[in-house]
Design a protein around this motif. Sequence first.
Motif, mmCIF file in Angstrom:
data_model
loop_
_atom_site.group_PDB
_atom_site.id
_atom_site.type_symbol
_atom_site.label_atom_id
_atom_site.label_comp_id
_atom_site.label_asym_id
_atom_site.label_seq_id
_atom_site.Cartn_x
_atom_site.Cartn_y
_atom_site.Cartn_z
ATOM 1 N N VAL A 1 26.757 41.922 32.464
ATOM 2 C CA VAL A 1 28.137 41.441 32.519
ATOM 3 C C VAL A 1 28.363 40.764 33.865
ATOM 4 O O VAL A 1 28.103 41.346 34.922
ATOM 5 C CB VAL A 1 29.139 42.592 32.311
ATOM 6 C CG1 VAL A 1 30.581 42.083 32.407
ATOM 7 C CG2 VAL A 1 28.905 43.259 30.948
ATOM 8 N N VAL A 2 28.866 39.534 33.814
ATOM 9 C CA VAL A 2 29.053 38.706 35.008
ATOM 10 C C VAL A 2 30.511 38.280 35.077
ATOM 11 O O VAL A 2 31.057 37.743 34.107
ATOM 12 C CB VAL A 2 28.145 37.458 34.966
ATOM 13 C CG1 VAL A 2 28.311 36.628 36.241
ATOM 14 C CG2 VAL A 2 26.684 37.852 34.762
ATOM 15 N N GLY A 3 31.151 38.513 36.215
ATOM 16 C CA GLY A 3 32.522 38.056 36.371
ATOM 17 C C GLY A 3 33.416 39.092 37.010
ATOM 18 O O GLY A 3 33.034 39.754 37.980
ATOM 19 N N GLU A 4 34.609 39.269 36.443
ATOM 20 C CA GLU A 4 35.629 40.145 37.003
ATOM 21 C C GLU A 4 35.806 41.406 36.170
ATOM 22 O O GLU A 4 35.447 41.445 34.989
ATOM 23 C CB GLU A 4 36.964 39.397 37.062
ATOM 24 C CG GLU A 4 36.925 38.166 37.942
ATOM 25 C CD GLU A 4 38.148 37.284 37.799
ATOM 26 O OE1 GLU A 4 38.323 36.384 38.645
ATOM 27 O OE2 GLU A 4 38.933 37.484 36.842
ATOM 28 N N ARG A 5 36.357 42.452 36.801
ATOM 29 C CA ARG A 5 36.693 43.675 36.065
ATOM 30 C C ARG A 5 37.766 43.366 35.030
ATOM 31 O O ARG A 5 38.730 42.665 35.311
ATOM 32 C CB ARG A 5 37.162 44.759 37.031
ATOM 33 C CG ARG A 5 37.486 46.077 36.343
ATOM 34 C CD ARG A 5 37.610 47.191 37.368
ATOM 35 N NE ARG A 5 38.741 47.003 38.262
ATOM 36 C CZ ARG A 5 39.961 47.495 38.027
ATOM 37 N NH1 ARG A 5 40.212 48.184 36.936
ATOM 38 N NH2 ARG A 5 40.931 47.296 38.897
#
Length: 307
Positions: free
Chosen positions: A232-236
């Motif tokens: 998973v790549v990105g923001e919470r």
Amino acid sequence: MTILTKLQPAPVIDETARLLTEHYVFPEIAEQLTGLLQRRLAQGAYDVDDAEELARLVTTDLQSVNGDRHLSLKHHTDPVPPKQGAANLAAVRREFDSSLGGAPRVALLDGGVAVLELAPMLFPLEWAAEPLSAALTLAARAQALIVDLRANRGGDPDTVAFVCSYLLDERTHLNTMYWRAGERSEQSWSLPHVPGARFGGSKPLYVLSSDSTFSAAEELAYDLQQLGRAVVVGERTRGGAHPREGWTVHPHLEASIPVGRAINPVSGTNWEGTGVHPDIPCTAADSLDRAHALALARLNDLPVAAV
């Protein structure tokens, strides 16, 4: 149940409290909330003439005990029918028709890396199976896949299982849903067979997330992450793990009440309140480029530090 056209806060609050007591997945919290709503009503906190303002006030109180973002009094500009669950259906159908069935983008990036955007929702499977199967089959021949959930705000758990089925090699236990009704649980598994071609369970897979990713979209990211299948790549994400139902309590107001909770077989818990934490944190705007670089490094056996 009598639905009054003119806004009268007391009947709306009474009906919302009754629905909480009967349906909310956490009975003890429901008891606290019904008491809170009745106290606030008696204090005159809901003495407003505008349905949208009442929705805002009541939603703030409903979410004040345990922060459940699926629990709300939703305002609808257009009148909605009294049938349970009907409030959002027409609007959701319009979004389905205008988003290629929830798969608005399939593209091939440099290096044989495909990107599949699933947005704005994971629509009901009886609608979405055909377009999703076409999109996932088209992406199946890619060397690596990026699933973009940054603009996805949720949807159908059955559709989550359907998408996962294209990204795994064999039937896999994904989630268990505990339902308040009947005090029962229901397991969710990927499918043993799918229409079209699978991307499969071995090629590099990345999921993009943002602080807007919610509900069933979070489940898709969380299930694949917990299985060790995707990075998973990105923001919470926003942190909503409770499936909800909707009841019309006024022609412009819908009580949205969670009726179940998710239990992941790997973690033994879920993403409620905490969100899905990315494996590779970065801004949502940068996440596609970051995932693409990670995929190229993986395909070329480069060290991650070289990305």
